[in-house]
Scaffold this motif. Sequence first.
Motif, short mmCIF file in Angstrom:
data_model
loop_
_atom_site.label_atom_id
_atom_site.label_comp_id
_atom_site.label_asym_id
_atom_site.label_seq_id
_atom_site.Cartn_x
_atom_site.Cartn_y
_atom_site.Cartn_z
N ILE A 18 -1.14 -0.85 -4.31
CA ILE A 18 -2.46 -0.39 -3.87
C ILE A 18 -2.33 1.02 -3.32
CG2 ILE A 18 -4.51 -0.98 -2.49
CD1 ILE A 18 -3.47 -3.26 -4.42
N ALA B 266 1.70 -5.62 -8.13
CA ALA B 266 0.52 -4.81 -7.79
C ALA B 266 0.92 -3.73 -6.78
CB ALA B 266 -0.56 -5.70 -7.19
N GLU C 70 0.84 -1.20 0.00
CA GLU C 70 0.00 0.00 0.00
C GLU C 70 0.88 1.25 0.00
OE1 GLU C 70 -2.82 0.00 3.21
OE2 GLU C 70 -3.97 -1.66 2.34
N TYR D 298 -6.39 0.37 -7.48
CA TYR D 298 -5.47 -0.72 -7.82
C TYR D 298 -4.59 -0.34 -9.01
CZ TYR D 298 -3.79 -5.22 -9.60
OH TYR D 298 -3.01 -6.24 -10.05
N GLU E 82 -0.79 -1.45 -11.25
CA GLU E 82 0.31 -2.39 -11.42
C GLU E 82 1.52 -1.61 -11.89
OE1 GLU E 82 -0.69 -5.64 -14.03
OE2 GLU E 82 -2.33 -6.31 -12.73
#
Length: 328
Positions: A326, A324, A227, A288, A290
């Motif tokens: 966040i 990923a 995150e 979200y 990437e």
Amino acid sequence: MFIRLNGLVPQTALDGDAEGWVLTVDGEVDTPLSLSLDDLKSQFENVTLQLVVECGGNGRAFFQPGSSGNQWTTGAVGCPEWTGVRLADVLKAAGVKSSAVYTGHYGNDVHLSGEEKDTISRGVPIAKAQEPEGLIAWAMNGEDVPALHGFPLRLVIPGYPGSVSQKYLTRIWVRDQVHDGEKMGGYSYRLPAYPVAPGTEVPEEDMVILEEMPVKSLITFPQTGTEVPAGQAAEVRGHAWAGNGDVAAVHVSVDFGRTWQQATLDPAPNRFAWQRWRAQVTPPIAGYYEVWARATDANGVSQPPVSPGWNPRGYGNNLQHRIALIAV
Ligand SMILES: Nc1nc2c(c(=O)[nH]1)N[C@H]1C(S)=C(S)[C@@H](COP(=O)(O)O)O[C@H]1N2
Ligand SMILES: [Mo]
């Protein structure tokens, strides 16, 4: 450092016993050589280089349909610091004849069957063997090469599939033809000579040897799924390397490849070492994302977003690495 063994670790390596170890250099040379570890250390210039070893099957797990072999994703690569002597210097001392075409490498590891046969014996074109970065190494990261990585002596020939970097090295046979040792033929470390549809049964005679590995990069920070604050810059970093020795640039994208920004690329400590890169990425709003990374080599060739060039054994997959992110 990943571990890949086609056979069993030799007892000499398990015991840490280098007593009486001899490396033979023979074949198409003026003067065949028998060299002890002390001969190598004292008769040739000692060299320390950071060199990438990457298994030809790194990324195999991403091909569809899949193929047999270790289901490597991203981890079958490393770039330790190796100390040894130049393979080129040893070949020069032996006097390579004009009839020399290829090298053939041998180690003393034991076949999985327990029988007296080679587990793997590969080689490289003589010009590749004469490049200044190929080493006959006795140390990895300043210590004896560990048992699993080839104690007491191994080849490190960067840029080609890891399988040419013979561990437990006992013999270099200079050949007057392309080497035909164990895992040089058939589908081992070979690619179709022309592009094929995924899943094609390619005739064996249409397979050619995989030589230079393609350009590649990894995102090593942050961990996937981390995150980060929305609207603020977050650092992303990793490594990049190329089979031809020269990375020109690394780019990253946080919008699925629609736009790319150039990363800062640190210089390589030496040719064939991987290079560190870093970039500041800013996810505009919460959600979200990437991060995709893409390295480009000195010829302008870069990494594809999907698995390239399907082949029967799953070699040379250099698709872009993604993680990923966040934003909160
Ligand atoms: N003697 C010997 N050398 C070998 C192998 C082997 O099975 N036996 N495997 C090769 C393969 S396929 C790779 S990818 C590299 C891996 O080196 P590492 O285990 O030190 O990472 O070693 C190569 N050298
Ligand atoms: Mo490998």
